[in-house]
Design a protein around this motif. Sequence first.
Motif, PDB file in Angstrom:
ATOM      1  N   VAL A  48       0.535  -1.204   0.321  1.00 46.18           N
ATOM      2  CA  VAL A  48       0.206   0.333  -0.148  1.00 46.18           C
ATOM      3  C   VAL A  48       0.678   1.267   0.439  1.00 46.18           C
ATOM      4  N   THR A  49       0.351   1.992  -0.529  1.00 44.98           N
ATOM      5  CA  THR A  49       1.595   3.207  -1.299  1.00 44.98           C
ATOM      6  C   THR A  49       0.438   4.723  -0.714  1.00 44.98           C
ATOM      7  N   ALA A  50       0.574   5.886  -0.869  1.00 38.94           N
ATOM      8  CA  ALA A  50      -0.095   6.663  -0.417  1.00 38.94           C
ATOM      9  C   ALA A  50       0.203   7.592  -2.062  1.00 38.94           C
ATOM     10  N   LYS A  79      -4.790   5.908  -1.191  1.00 35.68           N
ATOM     11  CA  LYS A  79      -4.138   5.446  -1.658  1.00 35.68           C
ATOM     12  C   LYS A  79      -3.706   4.142  -2.711  1.00 35.68           C
ATOM     13  N   VAL A 121      -5.050  -0.567   5.154  1.00 34.48           N
ATOM     14  CA  VAL A 121      -6.099   0.417   4.043  1.00 34.48           C
ATOM     15  C   VAL A 121      -6.319   1.769   4.875  1.00 34.48           C
TER      16      VAL A 121
END
Length: 183
Positions: free
Chosen positions: A5-7, A14, A41
């Motif tokens: 998960v990446t912002a 996300k 998330v």
Amino acid sequence: MAIQVTATGLPEVKIIEPKVFGDARGFFYESFNAREFAEHVEQGVEFVQDNHSCSSRGVLRGLHYQIEHAQGKLVRVIEGEVFDVVVDIRKSSPRFGKWDGVVLSANNCRQLWVPPGFAHGFLVVSDSAQFLYKTTDYWYPEYERTLLWSDSQLGIEWPLFSTPVLAVKDAAGKALAEADVYA
């Protein structure tokens, strides 16, 4: 963990990348796991509706939101490729009116979490695209709103190669300065 998960530039939005297991037969991945979603998330999310659209090259859908019964959306592409755009329309947010765009495709298997409070849309950049999204609330046409995709105040850098194909409601979207927004 089976997902990464990446912002994005809008931290609440996300990018979710599942672990894909591939071999000579093809591939397999978990497209949704409630436990991992809650852990990595956002907690407390319950999806109530799944939607599926198919569009051809140059179709631009959006920027949509519901002013009441705001929907969170978990979106992905299972065929083709899109440029997916999210706009923060929460008046109280320090990022009000800011946007971010992400390429979602069948090849990259990425998903995007779009929480309530954001307008959402996409442009099909492949010959066609099949787009799936889970929503946290039902569709209420009386509360649906459309933010103008070409609003100069937003300055979205769509990867256009020609004039986009729009639905009537999308062509008639409101500029951010005139739109209903969230508090």
